[in-house]
Design a protein around this motif. Structure first.
Motif, mmCIF file in Angstrom:
data_model
loop_
_atom_site.group_PDB
_atom_site.id
_atom_site.type_symbol
_atom_site.label_atom_id
_atom_site.label_comp_id
_atom_site.label_asym_id
_atom_site.label_seq_id
_atom_site.Cartn_x
_atom_site.Cartn_y
_atom_site.Cartn_z
ATOM 1 N N PRO A 210 -86.297 40.450 -28.529
ATOM 2 C CA PRO A 210 -86.201 40.161 -29.962
ATOM 3 C C PRO A 210 -87.190 41.006 -30.761
ATOM 4 O O PRO A 210 -88.133 41.583 -30.209
ATOM 5 N N ASP A 211 -86.976 41.059 -32.065
ATOM 6 C CA ASP A 211 -87.917 41.783 -32.924
ATOM 7 C C ASP A 211 -89.293 41.141 -32.872
ATOM 8 O O ASP A 211 -90.312 41.838 -32.877
ATOM 9 N N ASP A 212 -89.334 39.818 -32.823
ATOM 10 C CA ASP A 212 -90.590 39.079 -32.751
ATOM 11 C C ASP A 212 -91.001 38.933 -31.288
ATOM 12 O O ASP A 212 -90.379 38.184 -30.533
ATOM 13 N N SER A 214 -93.918 37.818 -30.195
ATOM 14 C CA SER A 214 -95.038 36.897 -30.021
ATOM 15 C C SER A 214 -94.744 35.844 -28.963
ATOM 16 O O SER A 214 -95.655 35.258 -28.394
ATOM 17 N N ARG A 215 -93.455 35.601 -28.711
ATOM 18 C CA ARG A 215 -93.081 34.662 -27.652
ATOM 19 C C ARG A 215 -92.599 35.462 -26.452
ATOM 20 O O ARG A 215 -92.039 36.547 -26.596
ATOM 21 N N THR A 221 -78.294 34.446 -20.466
ATOM 22 C CA THR A 221 -77.240 34.438 -21.478
ATOM 23 C C THR A 221 -76.009 35.144 -20.933
ATOM 24 O O THR A 221 -75.982 35.577 -19.787
ATOM 25 N N GLU A 270 -72.972 29.708 -28.810
ATOM 26 C CA GLU A 270 -74.408 29.444 -28.909
ATOM 27 C C GLU A 270 -75.206 30.022 -27.755
ATOM 28 O O GLU A 270 -76.419 30.227 -27.876
ATOM 29 N N VAL A 276 -78.902 34.131 -28.922
ATOM 30 C CA VAL A 276 -80.146 33.698 -28.283
ATOM 31 C C VAL A 276 -81.281 34.680 -28.548
ATOM 32 O O VAL A 276 -82.456 34.286 -28.635
ATOM 33 N N ARG A 278 -82.391 35.910 -31.038
ATOM 34 C CA ARG A 278 -83.175 35.609 -32.231
ATOM 35 C C ARG A 278 -84.498 34.930 -31.874
ATOM 36 O O ARG A 278 -85.480 35.031 -32.618
ATOM 37 N N ASN A 279 -84.506 34.257 -30.724
ATOM 38 C CA ASN A 279 -85.689 33.479 -30.364
ATOM 39 C C ASN A 279 -86.207 33.727 -28.953
ATOM 40 O O ASN A 279 -87.230 33.156 -28.570
ATOM 41 N N ALA A 280 -85.524 34.545 -28.158
ATOM 42 C CA ALA A 280 -85.931 34.719 -26.760
ATOM 43 C C ALA A 280 -85.489 36.080 -26.249
ATOM 44 O O ALA A 280 -84.652 36.753 -26.860
ATOM 45 N N THR A 282 -83.296 37.981 -23.829
ATOM 46 C CA THR A 282 -82.042 37.605 -23.175
ATOM 47 C C THR A 282 -81.790 38.450 -21.935
ATOM 48 O O THR A 282 -82.090 39.646 -21.901
#
Length: 312
Positions: A210-212, A214-215, A221, A270, A276, A278-280, A282
């Motif tokens: 993802p772009d973020d 930090s996680r 998926t 989903e 997915v 967007r937050n992790a 994949t």
């Protein structure tokens, strides 16, 4: 006596469709720090969207122009070691061709000269931009992996955000983060392999960061049916926001454009990688070629054979 890291060392070829990039340099450094032997073989120039293209039976002559990010200069051979200062020429190679052609040089020439055999792993990327859903069909990053996997070589496509580029210094901090996470992935593949191949035969992975960053959550998926981008032919490219942003839509001319998909996924989508991501991070499984793997094709062919035999 070998150190623990070297005892698990693998022979790895890195290819991509962007040429010499911050992402490639960072991944090379991260893998070398883990004790792996690494060969880089990338296109002379950016080749995004070239998919599985190969220029068959065409000799590769001297360069007509400089390579991307000073990898080589006009007049240099069409294939050779990268000459940019600070890049280890022994390990970095360029090819004046498509992503798949660069991979094939890495497999058929560089790997054979170094190891006398195919590598243990092919890593493609990390791409400067995610490869999610339908657009992966056109991706050079993904098709590099398809070619390697078809040869039975474990292979992983890696794609990160477009903001991982750094043409001047080849040292984007996000590149280093993506490289460190990729090294973790290689460690995890090794932990389950022992002395066996890192992936089952003809099975590959599509990994998107993802772009973020930090996680560091990893999520299984599937490619699925939701697409983060839409691809279409436009009579007027200036009407496409992304085309205008990249300068491709400065004139009212026709062409193929990519736009963001603003539609929300439905309930069946989903678990798609395009959602997915967007937050992790994949991880999706891929297989090469055009065959079916669930018995569906055999059923269709059986029905067709019966109809053709009966004359219907």
């Amino acid at each position: 006596m070998a150190t623990p890291a070297l005892a698990q060392a693998r022979n790895i070829v890195i290819a991509n469709d962007d040429g010499l990039t911050s992402n490639v340099v960072a991944l090379y450094k991260a893998l070398k720090a883990e004790g792996h032997d690494v060969i880089v073989s990338v296109p002379c120039s950016g080749q995004s969207g070239m998919g599985g293209a190969v220029r068959f039976m065409r000799p590769i002559g001297p360069l007509a122009q400089d390579c991307h990010n000073a990898a080589a200069k006009k007049g240099d051979p069409g294939v050779g070691p990268i000459s940019r200062e600070g890049i280890p020429a022994r390990d970095f190679n360029y090819v004046d061709g498509t992503p798949v052609m660069a991979l094939l040089y890495g497999l058929d020439i560089a790997a054979q000269k170094r190891w006398g055999k195919a590598p243990d792993l092919v890593l493609s990327g990390p791409n400067e931009g995610q490869n999610l859903g339908q657009i992966s069909v056109s991706s050079g990053t993904v098709n590099v992996v398809q070619y390697a996997s078809a040869r039975g070589i474990p292979a992983v496509a890696l794609s990160a955000g477009a903001d991982t580029a750094d043409d001047e210094n080849l040292a984007n901090p996000k590149s280093a983060r993506v490289a460190a996470l990729t090294a973790q992935l290689v460690d995890a593949l090794q932990a389950g392999a022992d002395d066996k191949p890192l992936l089952p035969a003809h099975v590959s992975l599509n990994v998107n960061f993802p772009d973020d960053l930090s996680r560091d959550a990893w999520a299984p998926t599937e490619v699925g049916t939701y697409n983060a981008y839409t691809v279409r032919f436009a009579e007027d490219m200036s009407q496409s926001p992304l085309a205008r942003a990249t300068g491709a839509g400065n004139q009212e001319l026709p062409g193929v454009v990519i736009d963001m998909n603003n539609a929300e996924p439905d309930s069946s989508q989903e678990d798609d990688e395009s959602v997915v991501v967007r937050n992790a991070i994949t991880i999706s499984v891929m297989q090469p070629g055009f065959g079916t793997h669930d018995g569906l094709g055999g059923g269709i062919l059986h029905q067709l054979a019966e109809r053709l035999s009966s004359g219907n």
